[in-house]
Motif scaffolding. Sequence first.
Motif, PDB file in Angstrom:
ATOM      1  N   LYS A  99     -16.308 -40.720  -4.618  1.00  0.00           N
ATOM      2  CA  LYS A  99     -17.727 -40.685  -5.004  1.00  0.00           C
ATOM      3  C   LYS A  99     -17.855 -40.515  -6.522  1.00  0.00           C
ATOM      4  N   MET A 100     -17.009 -39.675  -7.093  1.00  0.00           N
ATOM      5  CA  MET A 100     -17.054 -39.454  -8.540  1.00  0.00           C
ATOM      6  C   MET A 100     -16.675 -40.734  -9.287  1.00  0.00           C
ATOM      7  N   GLY A 101     -15.658 -41.450  -8.769  1.00  0.00           N
ATOM      8  CA  GLY A 101     -15.218 -42.684  -9.422  1.00  0.00           C
ATOM      9  C   GLY A 101     -16.325 -43.721  -9.462  1.00  0.00           C
ATOM     10  N   LYS A 102     -17.065 -43.818  -8.367  1.00  0.00           N
ATOM     11  CA  LYS A 102     -18.171 -44.777  -8.319  1.00  0.00           C
ATOM     12  C   LYS A 102     -19.276 -44.404  -9.303  1.00  0.00           C
ATOM     13  N   GLY A 103     -19.303 -43.131  -9.688  1.00  0.00           N
ATOM     14  CA  GLY A 103     -20.336 -42.681 -10.615  1.00  0.00           C
ATOM     15  C   GLY A 103     -19.787 -42.425 -12.009  1.00  0.00           C
ATOM     16  N   TRP A 104     -18.871 -43.282 -12.470  1.00  0.00           N
ATOM     17  CA  TRP A 104     -18.325 -43.045 -13.811  1.00  0.00           C
ATOM     18  C   TRP A 104     -19.448 -43.084 -14.843  1.00  0.00           C
ATOM     19  N   VAL A 105     -19.354 -42.212 -15.819  1.00  0.00           N
ATOM     20  CA  VAL A 105     -20.410 -42.075 -16.825  1.00  0.00           C
ATOM     21  C   VAL A 105     -19.927 -42.496 -18.210  1.00  0.00           C
ATOM     22  N   ALA A 106     -18.739 -42.045 -18.578  1.00  0.00           N
ATOM     23  CA  ALA A 106     -18.225 -42.356 -19.919  1.00  0.00           C
ATOM     24  C   ALA A 106     -16.699 -42.356 -19.900  1.00  0.00           C
ATOM     25  N   LEU A 107     -16.131 -43.252 -20.698  1.00  0.00           N
ATOM     26  CA  LEU A 107     -14.672 -43.332 -20.823  1.00  0.00           C
ATOM     27  C   LEU A 107     -14.318 -43.468 -22.294  1.00  0.00           C
ATOM     28  N   ILE A 108     -13.290 -42.763 -22.712  1.00  0.00           N
ATOM     29  CA  ILE A 108     -12.815 -42.931 -24.074  1.00  0.00           C
ATOM     30  C   ILE A 108     -12.342 -44.380 -24.232  1.00  0.00           C
ATOM     31  N   ASN A 109     -12.670 -44.976 -25.369  1.00  0.00           N
ATOM     32  CA  ASN A 109     -12.386 -46.401 -25.552  1.00  0.00           C
ATOM     33  C   ASN A 109     -10.955 -46.607 -26.057  1.00  0.00           C
ATOM     34  N   VAL A 110     -10.018 -46.218 -25.229  1.00  0.00           N
ATOM     35  CA  VAL A 110      -8.588 -46.397 -25.502  1.00  0.00           C
ATOM     36  C   VAL A 110      -7.981 -47.027 -24.250  1.00  0.00           C
ATOM     37  N   HIS A 111      -7.296 -48.144 -24.423  1.00  0.00           N
ATOM     38  CA  HIS A 111      -6.860 -48.942 -23.272  1.00  0.00           C
ATOM     39  C   HIS A 111      -6.080 -48.125 -22.242  1.00  0.00           C
ATOM     40  N   LEU A 112      -5.120 -47.338 -22.690  1.00  0.00           N
ATOM     41  CA  LEU A 112      -4.281 -46.584 -21.748  1.00  0.00           C
ATOM     42  C   LEU A 112      -5.120 -45.642 -20.888  1.00  0.00           C
ATOM     43  N   TYR A 113      -6.085 -44.966 -21.485  1.00  0.00           N
ATOM     44  CA  TYR A 113      -6.941 -44.050 -20.727  1.00  0.00           C
ATOM     45  C   TYR A 113      -7.821 -44.825 -19.750  1.00  0.00           C
ATOM     46  N   LYS A 114      -8.421 -45.919 -20.215  1.00  0.00           N
ATOM     47  CA  LYS A 114      -9.295 -46.701 -19.332  1.00  0.00           C
ATOM     48  C   LYS A 114      -8.507 -47.226 -18.131  1.00  0.00           C
ATOM     49  N   GLN A 115      -7.319 -47.745 -18.404  1.00  0.00           N
ATOM     50  CA  GLN A 115      -6.474 -48.306 -17.350  1.00  0.00           C
ATOM     51  C   GLN A 115      -6.057 -47.229 -16.345  1.00  0.00           C
ATOM     52  N   THR A 116      -5.635 -46.096 -16.854  1.00  0.00           N
ATOM     53  CA  THR A 116      -5.145 -45.016 -15.989  1.00  0.00           C
ATOM     54  C   THR A 116      -6.262 -44.416 -15.147  1.00  0.00           C
ATOM     55  N   TYR A 117      -7.407 -44.166 -15.751  1.00  0.00           N
ATOM     56  CA  TYR A 117      -8.510 -43.560 -15.008  1.00  0.00           C
ATOM     57  C   TYR A 117      -9.058 -44.509 -13.939  1.00  0.00           C
ATOM     58  N   GLN A 118      -9.132 -45.800 -14.259  1.00  0.00           N
ATOM     59  CA  GLN A 118      -9.603 -46.756 -13.255  1.00  0.00           C
ATOM     60  C   GLN A 118      -8.646 -46.817 -12.074  1.00  0.00           C
ATOM     61  N   LYS A 119      -7.367 -46.712 -12.355  1.00  0.00           N
ATOM     62  CA  LYS A 119      -6.361 -46.753 -11.283  1.00  0.00           C
ATOM     63  C   LYS A 119      -6.453 -45.497 -10.412  1.00  0.00           C
ATOM     64  N   ILE A 120      -6.553 -44.340 -11.031  1.00  0.00           N
ATOM     65  CA  ILE A 120      -6.566 -43.083 -10.282  1.00  0.00           C
ATOM     66  C   ILE A 120      -7.883 -42.891  -9.523  1.00  0.00           C
ATOM     67  N   MET A 121      -8.992 -43.190 -10.187  1.00  0.00           N
ATOM     68  CA  MET A 121     -10.309 -42.937  -9.589  1.00  0.00           C
ATOM     69  C   MET A 121     -10.861 -44.153  -8.844  1.00  0.00           C
ATOM     70  N   LYS A 122     -10.109 -45.263  -8.926  1.00  0.00           N
ATOM     71  CA  LYS A 122     -10.444 -46.463  -8.142  1.00  0.00           C
ATOM     72  C   LYS A 122     -11.862 -46.982  -8.408  1.00  0.00           C
ATOM     73  N   PHE A 123     -12.084 -47.381  -9.654  1.00  0.00           N
ATOM     74  CA  PHE A 123     -13.384 -47.964  -9.981  1.00  0.00           C
ATOM     75  C   PHE A 123     -13.190 -49.037 -11.046  1.00  0.00           C
ATOM     76  N   PRO A 124     -14.060 -50.047 -11.041  1.00  0.00           N
ATOM     77  CA  PRO A 124     -14.038 -51.065 -12.095  1.00  0.00           C
ATOM     78  C   PRO A 124     -15.041 -50.719 -13.184  1.00  0.00           C
ATOM     79  N   ILE A 125     -14.795 -51.207 -14.384  1.00  0.00           N
ATOM     80  CA  ILE A 125     -15.787 -51.050 -15.460  1.00  0.00           C
ATOM     81  C   ILE A 125     -16.687 -52.281 -15.480  1.00  0.00           C
TER      82      ILE A 125
END
Length: 221
Positions: free
Chosen positions: A195-221
């Motif tokens: 549920k939290m992943g579907k409600g992403w609010v903000a992501l640091i604009n660094v590729h490694l973080y964006k990639q890792t968080y999307q994988k763990i929390m299972k959400f697309p940007i």
Amino acid sequence: MTYIINPNFNIFCGFEVNTKHIESPLNQTNEFLETIPPTVYKNIDYKTTSSIVGSMFCHSIAGVTEAIVNPIEKGHPDVIPKGGENSSEEELRNYPVGLEIKCTVGNITKGTNLRAGEPRINALEGITWQSYHQEVKELLGLVWDFVKSEHEFNNPKVTAIFYANSLITSDWGNISGTEGRNTKVTGMKVSGKEKMGKGWVALINVHLYKQTYQKIMKFPI
């Protein structure tokens, strides 16, 4: 430090919080964290660092939304409308509206020998927020890390924010530490994280973080 902000984020929790209320508290929190000497971070645990991150973010977002930080230490939720300022302590312990904010540094691979100041993103395996009880239905969840910088020591920074307002009791695990003097907490289960992943609010604009968080929390940007 730049962030990708979800343009669809817009909630009302007794006061409005939308995309224009997110970036300024992020920057204010990160700037404050930069003012704390590395020695402090090296001598406190990550739970305490999380408390500092969360406290500063609560203060900052209250400032831009014309809300207030809950005046009592055990108050719930963390940020409430200004109208609650003169409420009794009993009322502030479970105020009917507001925004609950929790922080986590995440879970890393067991045995990884990382110290304060060292980025954890390469070893990150999970993101789990904790609460003192299972009745938290609405949560703004922050994630932080010692983000690599040009300085000798990498101070912590908020790296992501997630939100859900449909959490139920079963989205939280059993209460641990029900005996003895340990703090009693419950961790969010996979169903809550989805549920939290579907409600992403903000992501640091660094590729490694964006990639890792999307994988763990299972959400697309």
